[in-house]
Structure formats: C-alpha cells, structure tokens
Design a protein around this motif. Structure first.
Motif, PDB file in Angstrom:
ATOM      1  N   LEU A   1     -62.209 106.072  -4.215  1.00 61.03           N
ATOM      2  CA  LEU A   1     -62.324 105.052  -5.268  1.00 61.03           C
ATOM      3  C   LEU A   1     -62.743 105.718  -6.583  1.00 61.03           C
ATOM      4  O   LEU A   1     -63.713 106.460  -6.638  1.00 61.03           O
ATOM      5  CB  LEU A   1     -63.359 103.998  -4.874  1.00 61.03           C
ATOM      6  N   LEU A   8     -64.816 101.200 -10.463  1.00 56.41           N
ATOM      7  CA  LEU A   8     -65.481 100.067  -9.820  1.00 56.41           C
ATOM      8  C   LEU A   8     -66.064  99.160 -10.890  1.00 56.41           C
ATOM      9  O   LEU A   8     -66.814  99.609 -11.763  1.00 56.41           O
ATOM     10  CB  LEU A   8     -66.588 100.560  -8.882  1.00 56.41           C
ATOM     11  N   THR A  22     -69.515 105.838  -3.014  1.00 53.80           N
ATOM     12  CA  THR A  22     -68.249 106.247  -3.640  1.00 53.80           C
ATOM     13  C   THR A  22     -68.462 107.596  -4.337  1.00 53.80           C
ATOM     14  O   THR A  22     -68.641 107.650  -5.547  1.00 53.80           O
ATOM     15  CB  THR A  22     -67.781 105.191  -4.653  1.00 53.80           C
TER      16      THR A  22
END
Length: 470
Positions: free
Chosen positions: A233, A236, A251
């Motif tokens: 990822l 966010l 992450t």
C-alpha cells in the motif's frame, strides 16, 4: 501556350475516417460518452461505431434535457445499446435521487468484466432536503470481479449496504485502488476485504452519512476498530470525522498518508520507511501526537486545524525537540489571521523543530484581517527557517470582490507592505502574496506607490477603520 484546365475542387481529407474501426472506437472511448454518441450523425459508417466503446463517462450535467429521466438514459445505454462484451471504465456523476438504480448497474458492469468503477454521487445539503435517504447497496458480485482494478465511490459519504456475511467469498486479486464509505458496523468487513486485495496501492476510507449532509452520530461513539495491513500500500486516506474508531496500520511501504478525524485512535505498527507526504486535519492534538514520530521524515506536510501542542511528544531522552530533517514543504491553512486562530501556533520551540530544513512554506487564509497578527507569523517563519527559499501567503476569500472591497483592499495592501519590510534568516528567501487586490511590492517605487494608495483608502474609511501603516 494553352492554359491547363482548372483542377477540380477537392474537399479536405477526412483522415479520421480513414483509420481502422478499432482505432476509431479506441478514440471514441477516450472522450465523454455524450460526445461519442453525437458522432453517430456524421455518416452511415459512423452511425453505430460509438456502440462499441469500452469506456463510459456519464455526467448528468451533460444531459440537461434528460435530467428528469437520467436513469432511463443510463439504463438504455448499458443494457441495450452498447455492444462491446468488455467495459474497461465506468465513470458516473449522478444525483442522489438516482442511487436506487445503482445496484442493477453495478451488477451489469461486473458481468462485463469492468476494470474501473468510479461513481460520484451529488448529495443535496440537509437544508434543501432534510429527509434521510435509504442506503444503496453495493452487490457482492462487485467484490468478486476478478478484472476490477479500481472501485471508487467519490464524494459520497453515504451509508450503503456492504455484504457483511462472514461466509461470503470476497476476492479482488487485481484491485489497486479502493475508495469506500463505511459506518462502525462495517469495519470488520473492511478488514476482510483488504486481505482479499493483494495488489492494493491506494486506499481511501470515509465515514458514512445517514442523512444528506449530516454525519452518522449514531455510529460516532460505538468504538469500532479494524486493521489495515499491506506490504505494498502506497497511499492511505482516512476521513473518519466523528467516528470513534481505532485503526491499527501496518503499511511499511506507505508513501502518502492523510488523516481527517476527531475521535479516532490511529497508530502504526512500525514506521513506514518511504513516507514522504502527510496531511493532518483535526482539532485535537491527542489524535495526532502519537503519529508524530512516524511523520518525522516526510518531505511535504499539510496542516489544518491542528495545534503545535502535538509536537510536545517529539523529544529525545534529554528533552530536546526532534527535528524534521527531510521537510522541504510546509502547508498551513487558516480561516483568518485573527488572534484566536493564531493561538494554534504558539511560535516557540514546539514549532521550531519544523523549520530547520524547510525550503517552502505556504499559508492559505480565507481573508486577510488583523494583518499585524499574520505579520508575526511571517516574522517567525523568516527568523527561524535558515534554509527557507519561498514564503507564500494566499488569500482565498469566500465572498465576491465587491463585498466590503475597500476594507479588504486596505488589509491586503498593509499586509503586503509588512511582508516587504520583513527581515529574513535566509537572504535568498522570496516572499509572495496572492490575493484579490494586492501583491508584495517588488521595489521601493512600488512600495511608495502602495503607501500612497493606502493613505487614500484610509481617508475614505471611517476613523474606526483607520489602519497603522508603519
């Protein structure tokens, strides 16, 4: 010598029509769908070419004559007119009143192996329509579409039904971007959903609203929690507003992080090594303070509503403030330059840890009032940022230039004159101001001209509006 006969008149060559049909269809897929449909009148050959497009871009604002039956327009397009077995992209900007039809459209898209679903719902304000709207349902098949790369519900903090059945199969092996609204009861499903997206790079979660323009206060204090765990990822965004929720984030390769919330408890399992940009919007330092050590290495920091008290926890074992060593750009947003708001920025060692290496500072205000207070903020930045290359103030008023124009013009001019006279720690620092009426003088001549204008404006105002220009 005999004259040559005149050449026959030649019409301009239509090079587009000479292209192969697959290329023409590809071009039509890149323009708004209404434009693609309009090409059907060009010739017999073009009459049905648009029906083969693989990208749909529908905005109900483009169909003013059909605004009352926009559903019929979309329904006919999807179910009867388009002939391509595959639809790569579906973008829809529709009014809230049409959302009850979304489920059937979404099911149809999944059956045609759609890759991108991007839906923007225009929700009326609570004043114009205070009645609660029923949630629209996202069908389970959308969470089982193997071809889906992007599933994004933009600008629609609406409550909608998610398939919360724990036995339901959820699999999105190719999904890279996900944007959803949720309420507290749906957090468990979101955790399960994220585990089914091994390629997810961009995640945006926002708090749902049950009424038009109103947050779900019913869900605000339920105390939900969920985890976000991903090795790949990169971006966010958490817009959880009034939801009292605990989010545990793992992450390690995150590059961009945005937090907008009041009651949430957000923490990272470990510091992301690639985090370079962060946006923090909250009025409670307690929400942000635990995150500050994670943000120490960002290159770009956006701040709105937070206070510099959140830097209190950034101290080493000896009590010295830690420094943002990689910070290149700091962006602040204020509604005015009034004293009450500037109390958020106590201009002491709490905030100086931000400025050691920063090269660019942007301050956005809604309106320049009480310019002497903004001048203090400018002086502080200029005196404590030795590497600063550019300090920029931008006024973005919410009123038209004609409203209270003389007073606004005067405030901006006085502030620009103050900025011109500011000393600076970094001699090469450029100071800019972008407003409705004025900009920072470039030289002495422009400064003197502005001083004369200020004097004339002061004379046109009542004594209660007199402004000190020195």
């Amino acid at each position: 010598m005999d004259q040559l006969p005149p050449l026959p008149l030649q019409l301009p060559l239509d090079r587009l029509s000479t292209l192969p049909e697959p290329i023409i269809v590809e071009i039509l897929s890149l323009v708004p769908t209404k434009t693609a449909v309009s090409t059907s009148v060009l010739s017999t050959r073009w009459r049905s070419l648009w029906t083969q497009i693989t990208c749909i871009h529908l905005d109900y604002n483009h169909f003013p004559q059909h605004s009352s039956d926009f559903y019929t327009v979309v329904n006919n397009l999807l179910l009867t007119q388009l002939t391509s077995p595959v639809l790569r992209t579906f973008y829809l900007h529709a009014p809230f009143a049409q959302h009850q039809h979304f489920e059937s459209w979404l099911c149809h898209l999944s059956a045609r192996n759609v890759e991108i679903i991007d839906i923007d719902v225009e929700v009326p304000s609570s004043r114009s329509d205070p009645t609660p709207g029923p949630p629209f349902k996202i069908p389970l098949c959308n969470f089982q579409t193997q071809s889906l790369v992007c599933l994004n519900f933009r600008h629609c903090r609406l409550e909608y039904d998610l398939p919360v059945d724990p036995d339901a199969v959820v699999s999105l092996p190719n999904l890279k971007k996900l944007g959803l609204s949720l309420n507290a009861s749906q957090c468990v499903f979101v955790s399960r959903l994220l585990k089914s997206c091994p390629l997810l790079e961009d995640l945006s979660l926002s708090a749902a609203e049950r009424r038009h323009g109103r947050f779900t206060f019913e869900d605000a204090d339920t105390g939900a929690q969920f985890g976000i765990s991903s090795e790949i990822l990169k971006r966010l965004e958490l817009i959880l507003s009034l939801m009292k929720v605990k989010v545990l984030i793992d992450t390690p390769n995150l590059e961009s992080f945005s937090l907008i919330g009041i009651k949430m408890d957000c923490c990272f399992v470990k510091k992301p090594i690639a985090l370079s940009e962060a946006t923090i919007i909250t009025v409670f330092p307690a929400v942000v303070a635990p995150l500050m050590p994670v943000l120490l290495d960002v290159r770009v920091l956006h701040i709105l509503g937070v206070t510099f008290e959140m830097f209190e926890g950034l101290k080493d074992d000896k009590g010295n403030f830690l420094i943002f060593r990689n910070l290149d750009e700091l962006n602040l947003r204020l509604s005015t330059g009034k004293v009450d708001e500037l109390k958020m920025f106590p201009l002491n060692s709490h905030s100086s840890c931000l400025l050691h290496h920063v090269k660019k500072i942007n301050v956005v205000v809604i309106r320049v009032e009480h310019g002497l207070n903004l001048k203090k903020l400018a002086h502080y930045f200029l005196d404590n940022a030795p590497s600063l290359e550019k300090l920029s103030f931008v006024a973005r008023p919410q009123t038209s230039p004609s409203e209270d124009g003389v007073k606004s013009r005067l405030d901006e001019m006085v502030f620009c004159m103050d900025l011109y006279s500011c000393s600076r720690e970094s001699p090469r620092c450029l100071i800019e101001f972008q407003g409705q009426y004025a900009k920072v003088p470039a030289n002495i001549a422009e400064l003197q001209d502005m001083e004369n204008q200020v004097q004339l404006l002061c004379q046109s105002l009542s004594p209660s509006h007199a402004v000190r220009t020195s």
